[in-house]
Write an enzyme that holds these catalytic residues in place. Structure first.
Site, PDB file in Angstrom:
ATOM      1  N   TYR A 190      -9.045  33.202 -70.787  1.00  0.00           N
ATOM      2  CA  TYR A 190     -10.439  33.674 -70.836  1.00  0.00           C
ATOM      3  C   TYR A 190     -11.280  32.945 -69.788  1.00  0.00           C
ATOM      4  O   TYR A 190     -12.036  33.551 -69.029  1.00  0.00           O
ATOM      5  CB  TYR A 190     -11.002  33.448 -72.233  1.00  0.00           C
ATOM      6  CG  TYR A 190     -12.380  34.055 -72.449  1.00  0.00           C
ATOM      7  CD1 TYR A 190     -12.531  35.417 -72.696  1.00  0.00           C
ATOM      8  CD2 TYR A 190     -13.528  33.269 -72.401  1.00  0.00           C
ATOM      9  CE1 TYR A 190     -13.790  35.971 -72.899  1.00  0.00           C
ATOM     10  CE2 TYR A 190     -14.789  33.813 -72.602  1.00  0.00           C
ATOM     11  CZ  TYR A 190     -14.911  35.166 -72.857  1.00  0.00           C
ATOM     12  OH  TYR A 190     -16.162  35.714 -73.045  1.00  0.00           O
ATOM     13  N   LYS A 192     -13.287  34.462 -66.528  1.00  0.00           N
ATOM     14  CA  LYS A 192     -14.751  34.400 -66.396  1.00  0.00           C
ATOM     15  C   LYS A 192     -15.189  33.580 -65.179  1.00  0.00           C
ATOM     16  O   LYS A 192     -16.243  33.841 -64.603  1.00  0.00           O
ATOM     17  CB  LYS A 192     -15.368  33.859 -67.688  1.00  0.00           C
ATOM     18  CG  LYS A 192     -15.185  34.805 -68.901  1.00  0.00           C
ATOM     19  CD  LYS A 192     -15.834  36.174 -68.675  1.00  0.00           C
ATOM     20  CE  LYS A 192     -15.813  37.049 -69.902  1.00  0.00           C
ATOM     21  NZ  LYS A 192     -16.443  38.369 -69.683  1.00  0.00           N
TER      22      LYS A 192
HETATM   23  N1  LIG Z   1     -19.877  37.280 -77.806  1.00  0.00           N
HETATM   24  C1  LIG Z   1     -19.832  36.172 -77.109  1.00  0.00           C
HETATM   25  O1  LIG Z   1     -19.966  35.067 -77.658  1.00  0.00           O
HETATM   26  C2  LIG Z   1     -19.669  36.224 -75.608  1.00  0.00           C
HETATM   27  C3  LIG Z   1     -19.906  35.045 -74.885  1.00  0.00           C
HETATM   28  C4  LIG Z   1     -19.784  35.049 -73.504  1.00  0.00           C
HETATM   29  C5  LIG Z   1     -19.428  36.219 -72.851  1.00  0.00           C
HETATM   30  N2  LIG Z   1     -19.193  37.353 -73.577  1.00  0.00           N
HETATM   31  C6  LIG Z   1     -18.826  38.560 -72.839  1.00  0.00           C
HETATM   32  O2  LIG Z   1     -19.768  39.573 -73.103  1.00  0.00           O
HETATM   33  C7  LIG Z   1     -19.154  40.849 -72.914  1.00  0.00           C
HETATM   34  C8  LIG Z   1     -19.478  41.733 -74.104  1.00  0.00           C
HETATM   35  O3  LIG Z   1     -18.850  41.214 -75.266  1.00  0.00           O
HETATM   36  P1  LIG Z   1     -19.474  41.331 -76.734  1.00  0.00           P
HETATM   37  O4  LIG Z   1     -19.910  39.990 -77.130  1.00  0.00           O
HETATM   38  O5  LIG Z   1     -20.444  42.432 -76.783  1.00  0.00           O
HETATM   39  O6  LIG Z   1     -18.150  41.647 -77.570  1.00  0.00           O
HETATM   40  P2  LIG Z   1     -17.653  43.015 -78.279  1.00  0.00           P
HETATM   41  O7  LIG Z   1     -16.213  42.784 -78.598  1.00  0.00           O
HETATM   42  O8  LIG Z   1     -18.571  43.376 -79.378  1.00  0.00           O
HETATM   43  O9  LIG Z   1     -17.832  44.112 -77.135  1.00  0.00           O
HETATM   44  C9  LIG Z   1     -16.939  44.259 -76.061  1.00  0.00           C
HETATM   45  C10 LIG Z   1     -16.689  45.746 -75.871  1.00  0.00           C
HETATM   46  O10 LIG Z   1     -15.858  45.933 -74.726  1.00  0.00           O
HETATM   47  C11 LIG Z   1     -14.851  46.880 -75.077  1.00  0.00           C
HETATM   48  N3  LIG Z   1     -13.700  46.639 -74.199  1.00  0.00           N
HETATM   49  C12 LIG Z   1     -12.876  45.565 -74.203  1.00  0.00           C
HETATM   50  N4  LIG Z   1     -11.959  45.682 -73.227  1.00  0.00           N
HETATM   51  C13 LIG Z   1     -12.206  46.865 -72.602  1.00  0.00           C
HETATM   52  C14 LIG Z   1     -11.606  47.531 -71.501  1.00  0.00           C
HETATM   53  N5  LIG Z   1     -10.552  47.013 -70.865  1.00  0.00           N
HETATM   54  N6  LIG Z   1     -12.114  48.733 -71.123  1.00  0.00           N
HETATM   55  C15 LIG Z   1     -13.189  49.259 -71.763  1.00  0.00           C
HETATM   56  N7  LIG Z   1     -13.795  48.661 -72.806  1.00  0.00           N
HETATM   57  C16 LIG Z   1     -13.314  47.477 -73.217  1.00  0.00           C
HETATM   58  C17 LIG Z   1     -14.570  46.646 -76.542  1.00  0.00           C
HETATM   59  O11 LIG Z   1     -13.965  47.761 -77.172  1.00  0.00           O
HETATM   60  C18 LIG Z   1     -15.970  46.359 -77.085  1.00  0.00           C
HETATM   61  O12 LIG Z   1     -16.654  47.526 -77.462  1.00  0.00           O
HETATM   62  C19 LIG Z   1     -17.672  40.565 -72.709  1.00  0.00           C
HETATM   63  O13 LIG Z   1     -17.362  40.598 -71.329  1.00  0.00           O
HETATM   64  C20 LIG Z   1     -17.500  39.157 -73.248  1.00  0.00           C
HETATM   65  O14 LIG Z   1     -16.398  38.487 -72.680  1.00  0.00           O
HETATM   66  C21 LIG Z   1     -19.303  37.370 -74.934  1.00  0.00           C
END
Ligand SMILES: NC(=O)c1ccc[n+]([C@@H]2O[C@H](COP(=O)([O-])OP(=O)(O)OC[C@H]3O[C@@H](n4cnc5c(N)ncnc54)[C@H](O)[C@@H]3O)[C@@H](O)[C@H]2O)c1
Length: 278
Positions: free
Chosen positions: A167, A171
């Site tokens: 991860y 990132k």
């Molecule tokens: N939630 C956290 O704590 C956090 C922290 C830092 C970064 N992020 C990043 O934020 C972004 C959004 O995540 P979130 O928190 O909303 O989580 P989430 O799991 O609720 O949403 C992520 C969405 O992306 C979709 N997805 C995953 N892989 C995919 C692919 N290859 N093609 C198309 N769709 C895909 C999933 O089905 C989901 O709907 C991500 O990139 C995640 O890494 C999240």
């Protein structure tokens, strides 16, 4: 800053979580939307990903706000599929002005445990998916001389973490893509910036696998049990941040007036930025 009337925004991973919040933020401010999500679980990801019903729900929320919305089930690791979606959007809505490369997965495992399947999944979704999104929208933006692109990194894109080797690599890579793309597209009226969230209150952190990882000593850990552990990852004493706080930064970076902000990373991470170098 808040007026996106007449704009068309693409948001990947928009079925739920931050992606849905970003899509609704644009719709509320007048933009039409192009949304996509893979809507399928992955054997390498140990929590459920979004469903087709959730993507349909986001689409309905956007159209209920009076905006047009193209919605597509696709995997961002699939470059031809993303290119086809962009071609469809440009034909039906005329253009894409804004792209938010948000889709991503959290895959846990360290040097000793991360499998090739997990590595391929996290790099495919989080890194290749961002590259594919940028390369799909860039030709039309170059032609029109206008574009605003935001990528989604993480606080783990600016530091390492135990059990987060894949991860974290993905990132950090997103930041490399962002800074390089910002320079590639600087002569074309296109900006490329990143947000780097901390713990955001979405299904990515609210799931049994994550809760058990945080409190392996408990049989059925609840949010109350894990919240102090999440808070310890931040500097400000909050376990998680709402998606809408990230949306506000995404809106700022993609506003028409943010013309000369490019290649930057904006942390939305409750102070973790204070621990890393500039
Ligand atoms: N939630 C956290 O704590 C956090 C922290 C830092 C970064 N992020 C990043 O934020 C972004 C959004 O995540 P979130 O928190 O909303 O989580 P989430 O799991 O609720 O949403 C992520 C969405 O992306 C979709 N997805 C995953 N892989 C995919 C692919 N290859 N093609 C198309 N769709 C895909 C999933 O089905 C989901 O709907 C991500 O990139 C995640 O890494 C999240």
């Amino acid at each position: 800053m808040d007026d996106f009337q007449g704009r068309v925004a693409l948001v990947t991973g928009a079925a739920r979580g931050q992606g849905r919040a970003h899509a609704l933020a644009y719709a509320e401010r007048g933009a039409d939307l192009v949304i996509c999500d893979r809507c399928e679980d992955s054997p390498a990801v140990r929590y459920p990903l979004a469903t087709e019903a959730e993507l349909a729900e986001t689409e309905k929320m956007v159209t209920d706000l009076g905006r047009r919305c193209i919605s597509q089930k696709l995997d961002t690791a699939d470059r031809p599929a993303l290119e086809a979606l962009v071609a469809r959007a440009e034909s039906e809505l005329g253009k894409i002005d804004i792209a938010v490369a948000n889709a991503g997965v959290s895959v846990m495992g360290g040097v000793q445990t991360l499998t090739t399947e997990q590595w391929d999944e996290v790099i495919g979704s989080n890194l290749t998916g961002v590259f594919n999104t940028i390369t799909a929208v860039a030709p039309g933006m170059i032609e029109r001389g206008y574009g605003r692109i935001v990528t989604v990194s993480s606080m783990l894109g600016r530091q390492g973490g135990p059990g987060m080797i894949g991860y974290s690599a993905s990132k950090w890579g997103v930041i490399g893509i962002t800074k390089s793309a910002a320079q590639d597209l600087a002569y074309n009226g296109i900006t490329v910036n990143a947000v780097a969230p901390g713990n955001i209150s979405t299904p990515m952190i609210h799931n049994d696998t994550m809760y058990h990882l945080m409190r392996g000593d408990l049989e059925n850990p609840t949010w109350d049990d894990v919240a102090p552990v999440f808070a310890s990852l931040h500097v400000q004493p909050v376990p998680a941040i709402e998606s809408e706080e990230v949306s506000r930064v995404v809106l700022f970076l993609t506003a028409e007036a943010s013309a000369h902000l490019t290649g930057i990373v904006v942390p939305v991470d409750a102070g973790v930025a204070a621990r890393v170098t500039a």
